[in-house]
Write an enzyme that holds these catalytic residues in place. Structure first.
Site, PDB file in Angstrom:
ATOM      1  N   GLU A   1      14.095   7.176   6.659  1.00  7.38           N
ATOM      2  CA  GLU A   1      12.974   6.757   6.212  1.00  7.38           C
ATOM      3  C   GLU A   1      13.501   7.252   4.812  1.00  7.38           C
ATOM      4  OE1 GLU A   1       9.042   7.431   7.477  1.00  7.38           O
ATOM      5  OE2 GLU A   1       9.662   5.749   9.237  1.00  7.38           O
TER       6      GLU A   1
ATOM      7  N   ARG B   1      15.384   9.905  20.493  1.00  9.05           N
ATOM      8  CA  ARG B   1      15.996  10.237  19.333  1.00  9.05           C
ATOM      9  C   ARG B   1      14.675  11.378  18.752  1.00  9.05           C
ATOM     10  NH1 ARG B   1      13.276   7.177  14.218  1.00  9.05           N
ATOM     11  NH2 ARG B   1      14.354   8.280  12.296  1.00  9.05           N
TER      12      ARG B   1
ATOM     13  N   HIS C   1      15.443  14.006   8.632  1.00 10.52           N
ATOM     14  CA  HIS C   1      14.183  13.968   8.834  1.00 10.52           C
ATOM     15  C   HIS C   1      13.310  14.665   8.248  1.00 10.52           C
ATOM     16  CE1 HIS C   1      11.654  11.277  11.356  1.00 10.52           C
ATOM     17  NE2 HIS C   1      10.518  12.129  10.452  1.00 10.52           N
TER      18      HIS C   1
ATOM     19  N   ASN D   1      12.217   1.342  11.330  1.00  7.28           N
ATOM     20  CA  ASN D   1      10.601   1.626  11.319  1.00  7.28           C
ATOM     21  C   ASN D   1       9.494   0.507  11.351  1.00  7.28           C
ATOM     22  OD1 ASN D   1      12.921   3.798  12.334  1.00  7.28           O
ATOM     23  ND2 ASN D   1      12.347   5.057  10.953  1.00  7.28           N
TER      24      ASN D   1
ATOM     25  N   GLU E   1      10.882   3.732  15.523  1.00  4.57           N
ATOM     26  CA  GLU E   1       9.826   3.697  14.940  1.00  4.57           C
ATOM     27  C   GLU E   1       9.145   2.997  15.499  1.00  4.57           C
ATOM     28  OE1 GLU E   1       9.116   7.208  12.492  1.00  4.57           O
ATOM     29  OE2 GLU E   1      10.960   7.808  12.248  1.00  4.57           O
TER      30      GLU E   1
ATOM     31  N   TYR F   1       5.061  -0.175  11.443  1.00  7.06           N
ATOM     32  CA  TYR F   1       4.513   0.279  11.562  1.00  7.06           C
ATOM     33  C   TYR F   1       3.296  -0.846  10.902  1.00  7.06           C
ATOM     34  CZ  TYR F   1       5.855   4.487  13.345  1.00  7.06           C
ATOM     35  OH  TYR F   1       6.331   6.044  13.644  1.00  7.06           O
TER      36      TYR F   1
HETATM   37  O1  IFM Z   1       5.311  10.818  11.910  1.00  3.67           O
HETATM   38  C1  IFM Z   1       5.751   9.855  11.070  1.00  3.67           C
HETATM   39  C2  IFM Z   1       7.214   9.656  10.687  1.00  3.67           C
HETATM   40  O2  IFM Z   1       8.091  11.417  10.271  1.00  3.67           O
HETATM   41  C3  IFM Z   1       8.562   8.836  10.501  1.00  3.67           C
HETATM   42  N1  IFM Z   1       7.265   7.719  10.597  1.00  3.67           N
HETATM   43  C4  IFM Z   1       6.264   7.088  10.422  1.00  3.67           C
HETATM   44  C5  IFM Z   1       5.803   8.353  11.348  1.00  3.67           C
HETATM   45  C6  IFM Z   1       4.161   8.167  11.091  1.00  3.67           C
HETATM   46  O3  IFM Z   1       3.346   8.255  10.252  1.00  3.67           O
END
Ligand code: IFM
Length: 446
Positions: free
Chosen positions: A167, A78, A122, A293, A354, A295
């Site tokens: 995002e 990706r 992006h 994505n 992600e 985190y």
């Molecule tokens: O680096 C970023 C990415 O560009 C978008 N998602 C989160 C990542 C980590 O912060």
């Protein structure tokens, strides 16, 4: 308990990157300026004044980077396409050298058996479009669909699936509401027309891609939201935050309508941005896959500042990444099971587009990243066991790269990059991921 080796056969393994974070070569071969070139040049905007002017020099070194991907045994890669390389002025004339770069990249990936998965946007909007209002201007959505058509016409014969946006929540809130990312506007809730115009751009581009027989995904940064206590005020604040972060970006695409925005104090038509028929344009093309994505979760309490409907508070007693982000692997399971419960049959297959963490350069042998990935993949297998259709996992990121307002300070890569020499050195997590992919394909490791 299921673990990562129980992920379904045919599950796709990948890595993710983005153009401005790795390519460099910002002034080469006709690329026009983007909002990130402008923002990074602003004194104080980015830690230590770092810019993406060189980044990982991937524009020149992509063959070496593809060799690293081949070494991992990946199914997919990706990456994002830099709109200012394709249309330096944001609309109108095309830049043949920019298109040719992505042609070479796609061909080189296919040669080693890796399927390209491009993201069309992006965050590196052509500066010329920002000068006309950026995503606050409805017209940008239509320019985005034109750009999508150009790129799909050039690469669609070799690239089966596309991600429209990365995002939109983060781009809207950090870029237009708080001003800590490009384009650096601090409009608070009045930034939300930028969210609607991105979603409209997604819908228009999705139609363009579908007309060409291509599959369409959208990558959202989603977070499971936990109230700080069972106090009704905390619960209401958590619901308001969930609307802003998650539902506002997923409901229109999957349900064809916005959630109730009243808890945010935002009018239904998002300050006049939503025109009759817009939610159909966003929803009707359909989505072949939802990119998630993940985190960390978010903990929310009742507001202390009367100007906001919530307060974000720390999650106590959990480990932290080098960035200070809480590490809660089970959050990915909770999030995915929650999506299945909320959207039911409207939820298309999910791909994790992600997931990863920043680790201090001094960490040896990169054990925190291995622990992070392995725990999140186990939690992903648990979500699959609970019935969520998950098709793949793209870790963020292949290389240490330009982490936006943090400059080069947060290292998310499986591969270490020495930014002075551009030397790439695979970390222990690279070897671990390679062995995991091989072990999963073989059934289980010996
Ligand atoms: O680096 C970023 C990415 O560009 C978008 N998602 C989160 C990542 C980590 O912060």
């Amino acid at each position: 308990m299921p673990d990562r080796y129980d992920l379904p056969a045919g599950f796709r393994w990948g890595v993710a990157t983005a153009a401005y974070q790795i390519e460099g070569a910002v002034g080469e071969d006709g690329r026009g300026p983007s909002v990130w070139d402008t923002f990074a040049a602003r004194p104080g905007a980015v830690r230590d004044g770092h810019t993406g002017a060189v980044a990982c020099d991937h524009y020149h070194r992509y063959p070496e980077d593809i060799s690293l991907m081949k070494g991992l045994g990946l199914d997919g890669y990706r990456f994002s396409i830099a709109w200012p390389r394709i249309q330096p002025g944001g609309s109108g004339p095309l830049n043949p050298a920019g298109l040719a770069f992505y042609d070479r990249l796609v061909d080189a990936l296919l040669e080693v058996g890796i399927t390209p998965l491009p993201t069309l946007f992006h965050w590196d909007l052509p500066q010329a479009l920002e000068d006309d209002g950026g995503w606050l201007d409805r017209d940008t959505a239509y320019r985005f669909a034109e750009y999508a058509a150009v790129v799909a016409d050039r690469l669609g014969d070799r690239v089966p699936a596309w991600i429209t946006l990365n995002e939109p929540f983060v781009h809207t809130v950090f870029g237009y509401a708080m001003g800590v990312h490009a384009p650096g506007r601090a409009l608070m809730f009045e930034a939300l027309p930028a969210a609607h115009h991105q979603l409209l751009g997604h819908g228009l581009a999705a139609s363009v891609l579908h007309e060409r027989g291509l599959e369409v995904m959208l990558s959202n940064n989603l977070t499971p939201v936990q109230p700080a206590s069972s106090d009704p005020a905390d619960v209401a604040a958590a619901e308001a935050y969930d609307v802003l972060h998650n539902r506002m970006f997923t409901d229109p695409v999957l349900f064809g309508r916005y959630p109730d925005l009243s808890a945010l104090g935002v009018p239904d038509d998002i300050y006049g941005a939503v025109h009759p028929g817009d939610t159909d344009l966003i929803h009707a093309p359909g989505l072949d896959g939802l990119g998630v994505n993940y985190y960390n979760p978010t903990r929310v309490a009742a507001p202390t500042d009367p100007g906001l409907p919530f307060d974000l508070v720390d999650i106590p007693d959990v480990p932290r990444t080098a960035f200070g982000w809480p590490v809660v692997p089970d959050g990915i399971r909770q999030l995915l099971v929650g999506l299945k419960e909320l959207y039911g049959a409207a939820l298309p297959p999910v791909t994790i587009t992600e997931n990863g963490c920043s680790v201090d350069e001094s960490a040896d042998p990169d054990q925190p990243r291995i622990d992070f990935m392995s725990a999140h993949l186990d939690a992903l297998a648990a979500a699959v066991a609970e019935g969520v259709d998950i098709r793949g996992y793209y870790t963020w990121s292949l290389l240490d790269n330009y982490e936006w307002a943090e400059g080069y300070h947060q290292r998310f890569g499986l591969v270490h990059v020495d930014f002075a020499t551009q030397t790439r050195t695979p970390k222990a997590s690279y070897t671990w991921y390679r062995d995991l992919i091989a072990g999963h394909r073989a059934g289980r490791p010996e």
